[in-house]
Design a protein around this motif. Structure first.
Motif, PDB file in Angstrom:
ATOM      1  N   LYS A 273       1.580 -46.523 139.595  1.00  0.00           N
ATOM      2  CA  LYS A 273       2.385 -47.725 139.403  1.00  0.00           C
ATOM      3  C   LYS A 273       3.012 -47.722 138.004  1.00  0.00           C
ATOM      4  O   LYS A 273       2.431 -47.218 137.043  1.00  0.00           O
ATOM      5  N   ASN A 274       4.196 -48.329 137.915  1.00  0.00           N
ATOM      6  CA  ASN A 274       4.929 -48.437 136.636  1.00  0.00           C
ATOM      7  C   ASN A 274       5.272 -47.062 136.045  1.00  0.00           C
ATOM      8  O   ASN A 274       5.386 -46.919 134.827  1.00  0.00           O
ATOM      9  N   LEU A 275       5.379 -46.062 136.900  1.00  0.00           N
ATOM     10  CA  LEU A 275       5.799 -44.730 136.456  1.00  0.00           C
ATOM     11  C   LEU A 275       7.201 -44.475 137.024  1.00  0.00           C
ATOM     12  O   LEU A 275       7.415 -44.573 138.232  1.00  0.00           O
ATOM     13  N   PHE A 276       8.116 -44.153 136.144  1.00  0.00           N
ATOM     14  CA  PHE A 276       9.505 -43.936 136.562  1.00  0.00           C
ATOM     15  C   PHE A 276       9.918 -42.510 136.194  1.00  0.00           C
ATOM     16  O   PHE A 276       9.789 -42.107 135.032  1.00  0.00           O
ATOM     17  N   ILE A 277      10.373 -41.751 137.205  1.00  0.00           N
ATOM     18  CA  ILE A 277      10.856 -40.385 136.961  1.00  0.00           C
ATOM     19  C   ILE A 277      12.343 -40.474 136.628  1.00  0.00           C
ATOM     20  O   ILE A 277      13.174 -40.773 137.491  1.00  0.00           O
ATOM     21  N   LEU A 278      12.655 -40.240 135.355  1.00  0.00           N
ATOM     22  CA  LEU A 278      14.043 -40.328 134.912  1.00  0.00           C
ATOM     23  C   LEU A 278      14.822 -39.060 135.232  1.00  0.00           C
ATOM     24  O   LEU A 278      16.021 -39.106 135.497  1.00  0.00           O
ATOM     25  N   GLU A 279      14.163 -37.924 135.217  1.00  0.00           N
ATOM     26  CA  GLU A 279      14.837 -36.645 135.464  1.00  0.00           C
ATOM     27  C   GLU A 279      13.821 -35.659 136.021  1.00  0.00           C
ATOM     28  O   GLU A 279      12.655 -35.643 135.595  1.00  0.00           O
ATOM     29  N   LYS A 280      14.278 -34.845 136.970  1.00  0.00           N
ATOM     30  CA  LYS A 280      13.387 -33.828 137.539  1.00  0.00           C
ATOM     31  C   LYS A 280      14.137 -32.514 137.673  1.00  0.00           C
ATOM     32  O   LYS A 280      15.337 -32.495 137.931  1.00  0.00           O
ATOM     33  N   ASN A 281      13.404 -31.425 137.488  1.00  0.00           N
ATOM     34  CA  ASN A 281      13.976 -30.084 137.627  1.00  0.00           C
ATOM     35  C   ASN A 281      12.980 -29.233 138.407  1.00  0.00           C
ATOM     36  O   ASN A 281      11.889 -28.920 137.911  1.00  0.00           O
ATOM     37  N   ILE A 282      13.369 -28.898 139.647  1.00  0.00           N
ATOM     38  CA  ILE A 282      12.497 -28.099 140.518  1.00  0.00           C
ATOM     39  C   ILE A 282      13.021 -26.670 140.512  1.00  0.00           C
ATOM     40  O   ILE A 282      14.138 -26.411 140.959  1.00  0.00           O
ATOM     41  N   ASP A 283      12.220 -25.743 139.985  1.00  0.00           N
ATOM     42  CA  ASP A 283      12.632 -24.334 139.859  1.00  0.00           C
ATOM     43  C   ASP A 283      11.788 -23.483 140.804  1.00  0.00           C
ATOM     44  O   ASP A 283      10.631 -23.153 140.498  1.00  0.00           O
ATOM     45  N   PRO A 284      12.341 -23.110 141.993  1.00  0.00           N
ATOM     46  CA  PRO A 284      11.547 -22.318 142.943  1.00  0.00           C
ATOM     47  C   PRO A 284      11.209 -20.918 142.423  1.00  0.00           C
ATOM     48  O   PRO A 284      10.183 -20.346 142.815  1.00  0.00           O
ATOM     49  N   LYS A 285      12.071 -20.350 141.579  1.00  0.00           N
ATOM     50  CA  LYS A 285      11.836 -18.979 141.112  1.00  0.00           C
ATOM     51  C   LYS A 285      10.639 -18.893 140.183  1.00  0.00           C
ATOM     52  O   LYS A 285       9.816 -17.980 140.294  1.00  0.00           O
ATOM     53  N   SER A 286      10.534 -19.809 139.253  1.00  0.00           N
ATOM     54  CA  SER A 286       9.388 -19.789 138.322  1.00  0.00           C
ATOM     55  C   SER A 286       8.238 -20.672 138.789  1.00  0.00           C
ATOM     56  O   SER A 286       7.208 -20.753 138.114  1.00  0.00           O
ATOM     57  N   HIS A 287       8.405 -21.341 139.926  1.00  0.00           N
ATOM     58  CA  HIS A 287       7.388 -22.247 140.484  1.00  0.00           C
ATOM     59  C   HIS A 287       6.971 -23.290 139.443  1.00  0.00           C
ATOM     60  O   HIS A 287       5.779 -23.469 139.159  1.00  0.00           O
ATOM     61  N   GLU A 288       7.980 -23.997 138.935  1.00  0.00           N
ATOM     62  CA  GLU A 288       7.737 -25.040 137.940  1.00  0.00           C
ATOM     63  C   GLU A 288       8.428 -26.330 138.361  1.00  0.00           C
ATOM     64  O   GLU A 288       9.542 -26.307 138.893  1.00  0.00           O
TER      65      GLU A 288
END
Length: 466
Positions: A273-288
């Protein structure tokens, strides 16, 4: 005959490809016509390449489709497949030679265009032609099957243009030219590989359906020639399909990783709760998975728990990286809420003031209209009294007509009347109908009397004997 046999016979009729098939001589003539490299086909090819290059350059799908519709590249590829199916080695050599000329001319034209154009940024339509995979193989295979069926029909349909759009032979060659012009080998290799896939599997489809339709063979090669032909065909198939399978496998793995990562992040936002994801970067190659968050601070125990939950979403070997906003750049959610509320209040207040001003304006118009009508009623009443007084003073007057207005300059436009209305003088016109001719002296006395009575400078008295 049993029902099963009747059903199978009707089914064979339904899917019979030979019932409306054209004559073999006409099919061969149509194929050979598309293989020609002289005159019309070369000019059409150059113009189609330029149109496709411009479409890729400005990222216009409609322009690219138009270029694919007028491209003659399909002809030599069909010629190779058809020639292999009927063992016409002369047609195969002629088609291969024509295809080579077409490819060279296409690369030359597109390279020159992209070397001269000021727009050098790789648009999405260009990037889409640099990573072929197994689905491109299937598109070329099934598209080629539809193409060879369309060529062999008595009545030509819209199949060939549709195949040209689906298999997209032109854009990969133009993209390869872009790679040469901009010195980016990865663009050239990826795009030319896509063109090779399309060419090989369209030709393979033509070969298979030429055999399936049992078109007459031109010659009967020796067993050694047949083995050599099969070796060439199998080699081309393997060389083109193996990399595409590998690339398709990687693409599927990346999409699966992105899907699992998004499911995991959805769970995180619901559980924390009260956690907001402002930006996300999903990198399948480096699994990050890299996140920038605001709101609730994640302590060490919470981070360990979130990392442990990765395995529940098939992300066991994935690294979760969380970047909270720095204190000096942090977002005060209560402040943001107050600012939003204040903005809404200011906007509502402004809207209310605007509406009130409009209402006040309309009320003023109504009030002015009422005042005008009241004054007009008073004037009418006073005019009636003046009329009766004039008849009493001058018995020879039979009737009196009075009108009131503004003394406007001539040729005044409607848009200017309101602007100069306050500067004009009131004018009173009195029309007398008398039993005898009204003398000028009488008119002057009436005029002076009316000026005093109504306090108006402009008074006109007109009479007529009746």
């Amino acid at each position: 005959m049993t029902r099963q046999h009747l059903f199978l016979r009707e089914l064979r009729k339904l899917f019979d490809l030979r019932s409306d098939m054209d004559e073999p001589a006409d099919i061969e003539a149509s194929i050979r016509h598309g293989v020609k490299t002289r005159g019309t086909n070369l000019w059409i090819l150059m113009f189609a390449i330029l149109v496709a290059s411009i479409g890729l350059n400005v990222n216009s799908t409609a322009v690219i489709i138009g270029a694919m519709l007028i491209s003659p590249l399909m002809g030599p590829i069909m010629g190779i497949g058809y020639g292999a199916g009927v063992d016409d080695f002369q047609l195969i050599r002629q088609s291969a030679r024509s295809l080579g000329i077409f490819i060279f001319l296409s690369l030359l034209t597109s390279t020159l265009y992209f070397a001269l154009t000021p727009l050098t940024q790789a648009q999405s339509e260009i990037l889409a032609r640099t990573a072929p995979n197994l689905w491109d193989v299937l598109i070329a295979l099934f598209g080629g099957m539809a193409g060879i069926i369309g060529v062999t029909r008595k009545e030509k349909s819209t199949v060939i243009p549709g195949v040209a759009i689906a298999t997209a032979l032109m854009p990969p060659l133009c993209t390869a030219g872009y790679g040469i012009a901009t010195r980016q080998p990865i663009f050239f290799l990826g795009a030319f590989y896509l063109f090779t896939i399309n060419a090989v599997y369209i030709a393979l489809s033509a070969l298979l359906f030429t055999k399936l339709l049992r078109l007459p063979r031109l010659s009967f090669p020796s067993p050694a020639s047949q083995r050599q032909a099969r070796l060439i065909i199998y080699t081309a198939i393997i060389v083109t399909i193996v990399p595409s399978v590998y690339l398709a496998f990687n693409l599927v793995q990346e999409e699966v990783f992105k899907t699992d990562a998004n499911r995991y992040l959805k769970m995180m936002t619901h559980s924390e709760k009260n956690l907001f994801i402002l930006e996300k970067n999903i990198d399948p190659k480096s699994h990050e998975i890299t996140l920038t968050i605001a709101g609730k601070e994640l302590d060490k125990a919470t981070l360990e728990r979130l990392n442990a939950q990765l395995s529940e979403f098939q992300l066991a070997n994935t690294k979760l990286i969380v970047h909270p906003l720095q204190q000096e750049n942090s977002v005060d959610l209560s402040m943001v809420k107050n600012e939003v509320q204040q903005d809404l209040y200011r906007n509502s207040l402004h809207l209310l003031e605007t509406k009130n001003a409009k209402i006040q304006q309309l009320e003023d118009v109504i009030r002015n209209e009422k005042d005008t009508r009241s004054k007009q009623a008073e004037q009418v009443s006073e005019y009636v009294q003046v009329r009766e007084e004039l008849k009493a003073q001058y018995p020879e007057i039979k009737n009196v007509l009075i009108t009131h207005g503004k003394n406007m300059p001539e040729n005044t436009k409607a848009a200017d009347k309101s602007a100069i209305e306050s500067k004009t003088d009131d004018t009173l016109i009195v029309y007398l109908e008398a039993r005898v001719t009204v003398r000028n002296a009488t008119k002057i006395r009436i005029k002076n009397w009316l000026k005093t009575r109504f306090d108006i400078e402009n008074v006109f008295v007109v009479s007529k004997r009746v």
